[in-house]
Design a protein around this motif. Sequence first.
Motif, PDB file in Angstrom:
ATOM      1  N   ASN A 153    -114.476 -31.876 -55.306  1.00  0.00           N
ATOM      2  CA  ASN A 153    -115.507 -30.857 -55.301  1.00  0.00           C
ATOM      3  C   ASN A 153    -116.844 -31.463 -55.721  1.00  0.00           C
ATOM      4  OD1 ASN A 153    -117.028 -28.578 -55.690  1.00  0.00           O
ATOM      5  ND2 ASN A 153    -115.312 -27.409 -56.502  1.00  0.00           N
ATOM      6  N   SER A 212    -119.439 -29.990 -56.662  1.00  0.00           N
ATOM      7  CA  SER A 212    -120.233 -29.110 -57.525  1.00  0.00           C
ATOM      8  C   SER A 212    -120.580 -29.745 -58.858  1.00  0.00           C
ATOM      9  CB  SER A 212    -119.496 -27.803 -57.775  1.00  0.00           C
ATOM     10  OG  SER A 212    -119.257 -27.157 -56.568  1.00  0.00           O
ATOM     11  N   ASN A 238    -111.479 -19.814 -55.953  1.00  0.00           N
ATOM     12  CA  ASN A 238    -110.505 -20.744 -56.531  1.00  0.00           C
ATOM     13  C   ASN A 238    -110.451 -20.582 -58.044  1.00  0.00           C
ATOM     14  OD1 ASN A 238    -112.887 -21.813 -57.336  1.00  0.00           O
ATOM     15  ND2 ASN A 238    -112.613 -23.807 -56.397  1.00  0.00           N
ATOM     16  N   TYR A 285    -115.203 -20.860 -58.143  1.00  0.00           N
ATOM     17  CA  TYR A 285    -116.042 -20.324 -57.085  1.00  0.00           C
ATOM     18  C   TYR A 285    -115.450 -18.990 -56.685  1.00  0.00           C
ATOM     19  CZ  TYR A 285    -118.371 -20.294 -52.498  1.00  0.00           C
ATOM     20  OH  TYR A 285    -119.131 -19.988 -51.401  1.00  0.00           O
ATOM     21  N   ARG A 331    -119.674 -22.729 -45.075  1.00  0.00           N
ATOM     22  CA  ARG A 331    -120.271 -24.030 -45.371  1.00  0.00           C
ATOM     23  C   ARG A 331    -119.725 -24.593 -46.673  1.00  0.00           C
ATOM     24  NH1 ARG A 331    -126.621 -24.832 -44.670  1.00  0.00           N
ATOM     25  NH2 ARG A 331    -126.075 -24.378 -42.523  1.00  0.00           N
ATOM     26  N   ASP A 332    -119.504 -23.722 -47.644  1.00  0.00           N
ATOM     27  CA  ASP A 332    -118.980 -24.208 -48.920  1.00  0.00           C
ATOM     28  C   ASP A 332    -117.551 -24.712 -48.791  1.00  0.00           C
ATOM     29  OD1 ASP A 332    -121.295 -23.816 -50.281  1.00  0.00           O
ATOM     30  OD2 ASP A 332    -120.794 -21.803 -50.938  1.00  0.00           O
ATOM     31  N   ASN A 357    -117.857 -28.043 -47.300  1.00  0.00           N
ATOM     32  CA  ASN A 357    -118.380 -29.027 -48.258  1.00  0.00           C
ATOM     33  C   ASN A 357    -117.479 -29.201 -49.471  1.00  0.00           C
ATOM     34  OD1 ASN A 357    -120.581 -29.539 -46.722  1.00  0.00           O
ATOM     35  ND2 ASN A 357    -121.925 -28.129 -47.804  1.00  0.00           N
ATOM     36  N   ARG A 358    -116.316 -28.634 -49.419  1.00  0.00           N
ATOM     37  CA  ARG A 358    -115.307 -28.765 -50.475  1.00  0.00           C
ATOM     38  C   ARG A 358    -115.736 -28.164 -51.798  1.00  0.00           C
ATOM     39  NH1 ARG A 358    -111.978 -32.670 -48.297  1.00  0.00           N
ATOM     40  NH2 ARG A 358    -110.732 -32.718 -50.162  1.00  0.00           N
ATOM     41  N   ARG A 359    -116.616 -27.174 -51.757  1.00  0.00           N
ATOM     42  CA  ARG A 359    -117.010 -26.557 -53.016  1.00  0.00           C
ATOM     43  C   ARG A 359    -115.981 -25.544 -53.494  1.00  0.00           C
ATOM     44  NH1 ARG A 359    -121.950 -27.857 -54.691  1.00  0.00           N
ATOM     45  NH2 ARG A 359    -123.186 -28.916 -53.133  1.00  0.00           N
ATOM     46  N   VAL A 360    -115.023 -25.226 -52.640  1.00  0.00           N
ATOM     47  CA  VAL A 360    -114.034 -24.203 -53.004  1.00  0.00           C
ATOM     48  C   VAL A 360    -112.655 -24.828 -53.095  1.00  0.00           C
ATOM     49  CG1 VAL A 360    -113.550 -21.770 -52.629  1.00  0.00           C
ATOM     50  CG2 VAL A 360    -115.364 -22.843 -51.347  1.00  0.00           C
ATOM     51  N   LEU A 361    -112.589 -26.124 -53.355  1.00  0.00           N
ATOM     52  CA  LEU A 361    -111.274 -26.759 -53.428  1.00  0.00           C
ATOM     53  C   LEU A 361    -110.321 -25.897 -54.252  1.00  0.00           C
ATOM     54  CD1 LEU A 361    -111.788 -30.580 -53.986  1.00  0.00           C
ATOM     55  CD2 LEU A 361    -110.836 -29.427 -52.009  1.00  0.00           C
ATOM     56  N   PRO A 362    -109.086 -25.771 -53.887  1.00  0.00           N
ATOM     57  CA  PRO A 362    -108.380 -26.441 -52.803  1.00  0.00           C
ATOM     58  C   PRO A 362    -108.618 -25.846 -51.417  1.00  0.00           C
ATOM     59  CG  PRO A 362    -106.888 -25.002 -53.942  1.00  0.00           C
ATOM     60  CD  PRO A 362    -108.193 -24.911 -54.660  1.00  0.00           C
ATOM     61  N   ASP A 405    -108.858 -29.934 -44.926  1.00  0.00           N
ATOM     62  CA  ASP A 405    -107.757 -30.901 -44.961  1.00  0.00           C
ATOM     63  C   ASP A 405    -106.711 -30.590 -46.026  1.00  0.00           C
ATOM     64  OD1 ASP A 405    -109.291 -31.571 -47.073  1.00  0.00           O
ATOM     65  OD2 ASP A 405    -109.182 -33.726 -46.776  1.00  0.00           O
ATOM     66  N   SER A 406    -106.857 -29.460 -46.715  1.00  0.00           N
ATOM     67  CA  SER A 406    -105.754 -29.045 -47.575  1.00  0.00           C
ATOM     68  C   SER A 406    -104.656 -28.397 -46.747  1.00  0.00           C
ATOM     69  CB  SER A 406    -106.218 -28.035 -48.625  1.00  0.00           C
ATOM     70  OG  SER A 406    -107.105 -28.639 -49.508  1.00  0.00           O
ATOM     71  N   TRP A 457    -109.308 -35.626 -42.772  1.00  0.00           N
ATOM     72  CA  TRP A 457    -110.695 -36.046 -42.965  1.00  0.00           C
ATOM     73  C   TRP A 457    -110.879 -37.380 -42.258  1.00  0.00           C
ATOM     74  CZ3 TRP A 457    -115.462 -34.920 -44.188  1.00  0.00           C
ATOM     75  CH2 TRP A 457    -116.338 -35.883 -44.704  1.00  0.00           C
ATOM     76  N   ARG A 490    -120.060 -33.747 -40.359  1.00  0.00           N
ATOM     77  CA  ARG A 490    -119.942 -32.615 -41.285  1.00  0.00           C
ATOM     78  C   ARG A 490    -119.405 -31.367 -40.615  1.00  0.00           C
ATOM     79  NH1 ARG A 490    -120.194 -34.167 -46.340  1.00  0.00           N
ATOM     80  NH2 ARG A 490    -121.071 -36.218 -46.227  1.00  0.00           N
TER      81      ARG A 490
END
Lengths: 420, 748
Positions: free
Chosen positions: A355, A357, B152, B294, B309-310, B313-318, B322-323, B333, B355
């Motif tokens: 992440n 962030s 998440n 998030y 978009r988030d 951009n992996r801001r909400v992992l998992p 690609d999860s 990825w 992207r």
Amino acid sequence: MAPVSTHTPTLQKLLKSLRDQDLETSIEGLIFLLKRRQVRGDQCANATAHILLQVVAKSKWQSVDRLLELVTSAGSRLVQAAPHEPVIGNIVRRVLGLIRDEASEDRNADELSESVSDLQSLAPVAPPPTSAPARPGPTPITRSLTMPAAGLQVSKSMFNLLSVVDTLDSYSTGASTPVSLAQNNSVHALKSEIIDGIGEIIDEVNQADDQIAGFADIHIYPGDYILAVLPSPAVERYLIKAASRRRFTVLVASPHSQGSGAEQYSALRKKLTSAGVKMISLSTTGLMAYMPKVSKVIFGAKAVFQNGGMLVDSGCCLAARAAQEYSKPVIVLCGVYKFCPQDTATHISWTQLENPSSYVGYDDGETVDTIDIENTLAEYLPPEFVDVYVTNLGPQTQDHLGSIMADHYKPEEMSVQLGA
Amino acid sequence: MSNKQGGKPGGGAKGKKGAAKGKAGDEKREDVLQAVVLVDSFEDRFKPFTTEKPRCLLPLANVPLIEHTLEFLASNGVQEVFIYCGAHSEAIETFINESRRWSPGSILSPFSSLEFIRVSDATSVGDFMRDLDSRGVIAGDFILVHGDVVSNIELEGALAKHRARREANRDACMTMVLTSAGTRPHPIKTAQVIKPVFVICNETNRCVHYQEMNPLTPKERLRIDYSLLEICTDTEIRSDLIDAQIDICTPEVLALWSESFDYELPRKNFLSGVIKDWELNGKLIYAEVMKEGYAVRASNLALYERVSRDVLNRRVLPFAPDSNLSTDQTYKWIHAGRFYSENGVLIDRTAKVTRSALGADTNIGAGSTIERSIIGRSCVIGKDVKIKDSYIWDDAVIGDGTVVERSILANSATVGSNCHIPKGSLLSFGVQIADGKRLDSEPIPRISLLDDDGNPAKTDPSVVGEGGRGALYHESVDEDSDDEDQQHDPAVLQRTLFYSLEGMNISADSVSTFASEDSSESDDEEFIGAGSHGEEFGATRQRLSSFTSIDSNTGASDAEAFHADAVHGLVDALQGDDSGDFDSAKLEFMGLRLANNASDSMMRRAIAVAFATRASELLTPEHGGLTPAEAAKKALFSKNGALKFIKEVGVGEETGEQSEFALALQKALLGVKGLEATRAGTLLAALLQQLYSEDVLEEDGILAWWADARSSEGDGLNKIKDKCLVLVEWLENAEEDSDDDEDDEDSD
């Protein structure tokens, strides 16, 4: 973990429920824990071993081939769920190797006992699992840490290996042979031996950190300044063990962006301080400045490849390079179960992205959209930066890694393709 | 973690037995965690897509929205799920029942039970909640979420705190889980249009006020109940929070919903209602601001874009492609190109993808560039296509040389060669754009095969080109909603991918009809009399020093509101032609006073201003151009009971109060526009004289006012006061006279 009753699924909960659950549910349970990253890092090895143990114990199989198939397919699914965790593949390969070994021994034992029973008219067709006499097979796990003995047994297992393939072939291709009682019994015996074997793998994984810590006083001398980069649990244990014998200073480096470096390692600090060892926290970015003072650099590896190259936490490469610049020794801690038989070239994908962030988040306002960030969790460290690998079998140099690999993985397992 | 020290061989088995025992204990302690998912939000922000498919089944990052929600619940260990569907309920049920992962009873399902509940006549979220209350399926604490939340967050901490609070106080009925997003303006805040403002008690995390702000009424003020600030002395006013409407509720919450049949929205109605009525119902609502994690509802198109978009951009992992959390996905990825792709994707060597995420079996032609976009499965992208910031769902076809910018193309949308799809376009299911058509960017093209009622729309070749299919989509407008409403309804901003406030007619507050009278008071900054009221505000200011401006504003605005309303009402009554009774005006005034909890000084000021306004108005030529004496007389005597009203309400028996009223009158006259100071002074003298002669004011009161230093502060006041010199002298003499008279009488 907090003692409060929790709802969040964890590995512990999954392991608790394994016994009552359907096999498929257990496998999928772990797959989703892996996908959700609720099981990660070193936990993966333990989890994989437990699930494979369930596969062996619960699924119905009459032949070794079938069992190998089942384990491979379950293993591939786990590997696919978390392609960035190489230890999962390692454990699957170890279990496959174990099954092959046990099967070959069993075959040999069967032949032996049959000839004996003819003579003595004795009933026991297969040796009871508990009395499995000091197994001659390659069980590198339980072996004591004396290297010569290991070497000896390796050669033996290599010898077995060739014969195994033969016997296995005849075993599986003999389609006309009806499944006799004897075979049935031998399947049971084999099953319990494999289960024991997997139990040993689990023990090995669980004990690795402690065993590694046992070598602490070989490397850490009084008055040393030890730079620990992003100390993993193994490194922490190692330092604490050393602190009980020696007086030295620990510099803990953690990335600045996480900010909570001091907080994160407060438990370590407490333990070190109580043992009379001073701990200093610093940021990975300012590492170079401390390098002249540092006497050794130490960190844990996530995986070690055939050539000695490693997968390490982001930030370790920087420290290793700095250490090389100042000619300081670099020590890497790594349990044998983290040794990967694969080539490195294909595994760039193991640099898992995290992440972003923690670097730029919504706190930073509109900046969020203007910068693309790749926050890699792990990076590849080439072998030339490392001086000593401390494994649970003792300290090794790069030259000996090959033989350890060979001890633990047979060519069959190395070529197994797990995942897509 | 606890099994690090494994021990001898066989230790594993022993450990397991111990674990099994532990589990039995756990089960006693833990009750099953339940969750309620509200799938229909009774909005139309995703039109035209939602005419065909429910919002929760629209793909976000190529996974139906509801899967994100369910996965979020699963990752927090939720066991029982109740899903409330509204529109398209069959589609949702079919989707869930056919899903390998979510169908109830599937071995992959993380939930022990998943039930659908249909409410045939529901028109709002409130109806769902009241229905849920009547069913009695909720046993304990439950999590309430909407079917479009992507999060998440780990709820563990919030749940534990909620439980602790509930055990300490049974009235702690709800905990809202919020995330902080920093104080700077940023895309999520812009995208959510409505800005929620929470006033949260620092000590207890109790939420004492909730209000929604929107950019169309920028001057709206926060109105906080003062008594709540007294309870929580240490509060924070936070407008930086993102509210994904994830609530941890106790069953009492449902009872509260049932008690109020008019609540419709969980925040605007329910939350503010319960907080306002806390003295009646005694229920407390808390807010938990998460430091990590998030949580955003993809509740409008702009937020849909944001969350997509988030996720990318992996801001909400998992939650990242690609999860592969959705069971049949195979995303990887691709490090070299920096994009995600599934199996079977064919990308020409000369195409450039960055992207982005590409679904299985999608083909990208030579020379195409794809940037920050998400493309579904089995799409065919031609040669030299440029796609930027767009979301293209499964089976779409885009012809050679076409440019697509920041748009959404739904399933099976087909765009011909050499087209241009401008920013903000929405092409619904199956729309076909003919070759070479360049869509107009104004109005923002929203093209659909169906009209608002779900009937096939007549294809408009001027929009989609010859041979295309689809027509511009229009909302059917409610007849009863007038333009004023429409303009102030932020929903207009939520129907498009992005919005611009330029060119919109944003009026400030609704213009008050009595602005002219009221504005005279704006100069009069100080409240009359440094009585208890002034002290109260001083205290508040000190206590809440960190946000003085907001607080004093709200306090002042409350007082202002009372003042304005009261003056307006009184002047109206005084102006009335009929010489009717003043009682109704009096009643109204007392009502206002109770409603606003106005202090004596505020009332005095309002009355003084009202009469001063009326009297000075009578001086002007339009109203007869009376002399000050006549004006004063008319203002005071034209209505029966007006004098009595002043005597009882505005002025008291005590000398102090009387002098205060005189001062208020003086200041009020100073504030009247277009009135010279000398004339104002004459009028004041006339008024005071009339009041004196009617025994409303006594001479002691007037003399006390005369002696009061405050009455001669500044030039204006002094000029007015000077004119009263004659009166005061006369009064002083009269006193002597009366003494003389008495003497005379005695002598007689």
